[in-house]
Design a protein around this motif. Structure first.
Motif, short mmCIF file in Angstrom:
data_model
loop_
_atom_site.label_atom_id
_atom_site.label_comp_id
_atom_site.label_asym_id
_atom_site.label_seq_id
_atom_site.Cartn_x
_atom_site.Cartn_y
_atom_site.Cartn_z
N GLU A 1 -12.10 -0.23 7.36
CA GLU A 1 -12.29 0.86 6.19
C GLU A 1 -11.67 0.06 4.99
O GLU A 1 -12.09 0.04 4.07
CB GLU A 1 -12.16 2.26 6.36
CG GLU A 1 -12.80 3.22 5.31
CD GLU A 1 -12.46 4.61 5.27
OE1 GLU A 1 -12.12 5.32 4.43
OE2 GLU A 1 -12.57 5.04 6.60
N ARG A 2 -10.40 0.11 5.32
CA ARG A 2 -9.76 -0.61 4.20
C ARG A 2 -8.25 -1.18 5.06
O ARG A 2 -8.36 -1.01 6.10
CB ARG A 2 -9.45 0.41 3.14
CG ARG A 2 -8.38 1.43 3.61
CD ARG A 2 -8.01 2.17 2.32
NE ARG A 2 -7.65 3.87 2.82
CZ ARG A 2 -8.22 4.80 2.40
NH1 ARG A 2 -9.23 4.75 1.83
NH2 ARG A 2 -7.72 6.16 2.73
N SER A 3 -7.35 -1.72 4.34
CA SER A 3 -5.92 -2.42 4.90
C SER A 3 -5.20 -1.06 5.46
O SER A 3 -5.50 0.21 5.06
CB SER A 3 -5.29 -3.00 3.68
OG SER A 3 -4.87 -2.21 3.00
N PRO A 4 -4.57 -1.64 6.54
CA PRO A 4 -3.80 -0.41 7.18
C PRO A 4 -2.90 0.13 6.33
O PRO A 4 -2.46 -0.17 5.27
CB PRO A 4 -2.82 -1.49 8.42
CG PRO A 4 -3.01 -2.85 8.16
CD PRO A 4 -4.39 -2.89 6.99
N VAL A 5 -2.29 1.26 6.89
CA VAL A 5 -1.30 2.40 6.13
C VAL A 5 0.03 1.54 6.13
O VAL A 5 0.35 0.62 7.02
CB VAL A 5 -1.17 3.45 7.04
CG1 VAL A 5 -0.39 4.32 6.24
CG2 VAL A 5 -2.77 4.30 7.01
N ALA A 6 0.86 1.86 5.14
CA ALA A 6 2.33 1.47 5.03
C ALA A 6 3.19 1.55 6.12
O ALA A 6 3.12 2.86 6.68
CB ALA A 6 2.80 1.83 3.79
N TYR A 7 3.89 0.87 6.65
CA TYR A 7 4.84 0.93 7.73
C TYR A 7 5.69 1.96 7.50
O TYR A 7 5.94 3.08 8.56
CB TYR A 7 5.91 -0.34 7.86
CG TYR A 7 6.91 -0.23 8.80
CD1 TYR A 7 6.67 -0.33 10.17
CD2 TYR A 7 8.24 -0.15 8.21
CE1 TYR A 7 7.87 -0.02 10.84
CE2 TYR A 7 9.13 -0.21 8.84
CZ TYR A 7 9.31 -0.02 10.44
OH TYR A 7 10.22 0.12 10.88
N LEU A 8 6.41 2.19 6.26
CA LEU A 8 7.27 3.35 6.26
C LEU A 8 6.52 4.92 6.20
O LEU A 8 7.20 5.92 6.38
CB LEU A 8 8.20 3.19 5.03
CG LEU A 8 9.07 2.06 5.19
CD1 LEU A 8 9.69 1.80 3.66
CD2 LEU A 8 10.11 1.92 6.00
N VAL B 1 1.05 -1.26 -0.18
CA VAL B 1 0.00 -0.27 -0.08
C VAL B 1 1.06 1.19 -0.06
O VAL B 1 0.40 2.27 0.23
CB VAL B 1 -1.06 0.21 1.15
CG1 VAL B 1 -1.97 -1.15 1.01
CG2 VAL B 1 -0.29 -0.07 2.59
N GLY B 2 2.08 1.19 -0.34
CA GLY B 2 3.00 2.35 -0.33
C GLY B 2 4.34 2.24 0.09
O GLY B 2 5.01 3.35 0.09
N ASN B 3 4.78 1.19 0.77
CA ASN B 3 6.26 1.05 1.42
C ASN B 3 7.17 1.04 0.29
O ASN B 3 8.21 2.02 0.67
CB ASN B 3 6.33 -0.49 1.87
CG ASN B 3 5.64 -0.49 3.37
OD1 ASN B 3 6.00 0.47 4.31
ND2 ASN B 3 4.81 -1.47 3.67
N GLY C 1 0.55 4.29 -4.48
CA GLY C 1 1.76 3.34 -3.94
C GLY C 1 1.21 2.08 -3.99
O GLY C 1 1.86 0.93 -3.73
N ARG C 2 0.31 1.86 -4.34
CA ARG C 2 -0.35 0.44 -4.41
C ARG C 2 -0.13 -0.08 -6.07
O ARG C 2 -0.51 0.65 -6.98
CB ARG C 2 -2.16 0.45 -4.39
CG ARG C 2 -2.29 0.82 -2.97
CD ARG C 2 -3.99 1.37 -2.75
NE ARG C 2 -4.17 1.68 -1.51
CZ ARG C 2 -4.71 0.98 -0.76
NH1 ARG C 2 -5.17 -0.49 -0.95
NH2 ARG C 2 -5.01 1.20 0.47
N PHE C 3 0.13 -1.26 -6.04
CA PHE C 3 0.27 -2.00 -7.60
C PHE C 3 -1.10 -2.45 -8.15
O PHE C 3 -1.04 -3.79 -8.31
CB PHE C 3 1.46 -2.91 -7.27
CG PHE C 3 2.81 -2.56 -7.19
CD1 PHE C 3 3.34 -2.24 -8.29
CD2 PHE C 3 3.18 -2.21 -5.96
CE1 PHE C 3 4.96 -1.53 -7.95
CE2 PHE C 3 4.41 -1.47 -5.75
CZ PHE C 3 5.32 -1.36 -6.77
#
Length: 146
Positions: free
Chosen positions: A99-106, A49-51, A80-82
């Motif tokens: 609501e949707r998957s969690p945010v990217a760690y970085l 999701v954007g890492n 940031g999503r493929f």
């Protein structure tokens, strides 16, 4: 323990986790409320999701061009999503009451919001290009070492 035995044990563990996740998703889909307190996502480009947009280096695959988010809410912008919209983790998280998957760690780490978000929502460690082969494993330490 040999490689074959380790691989077999890992496949059994993955199978058990998949059944447990499927059960949780099925249960959540009927109630409409959160079944779990947080979701932690590990995976490759299908879950990223954007890492990767925050990883250093020239050879890192990135999804920072608008067509990757053309069907994502908010219009055609780089997400940031493929994928062009939601990914598998979004659908699973939605069925678990998020609501949707969690945010990217970085992204969370750069904003100093990692601990609060990890406790309330979860974190996505997924990184495009990550895999179990020696040729793809080079991206995973970038996430862990930071």
């Amino acid at each position: 323990m040999g490689y074959a035995a380790m691989k077999g044990s890992l496949m059994v563990l993955i199978g058990i986790l998949a059944v447990a996740l499927a059960s949780a998703v099925a249960a959540a889909g009927t109630t409409g409320e959160r079944v779990v307190p947080a979701v932690f996502v590990l995976g490759d480009s299908t879950l990223d999701v954007g890492n990767n947009n925050h990883l250093p280096g020239k050879g890192v695959p990135r999804a920072n061009v608008p067509f990757y988010g053309i069907d994502f809410p908010g219009g055609p912008k780089a997400t940031g999503r493929f994928s062009n919209g939601y990914n598998v983790a979004d659908f699973i998280a939605k069925n678990l009451g998020f609501e949707r998957s969690p945010v990217a760690y970085l992204v969370l780490k750069s904003r100093n919001y990692l601990i609060p978000s990890a406790l309330t929502r979860g974190v996505s460690y997924a990184s495009a290009g990550a895999g179990i082969l020696d040729s793809t494993i080079e991206f995973v330490p970038c996430l862990i070492d930071l």
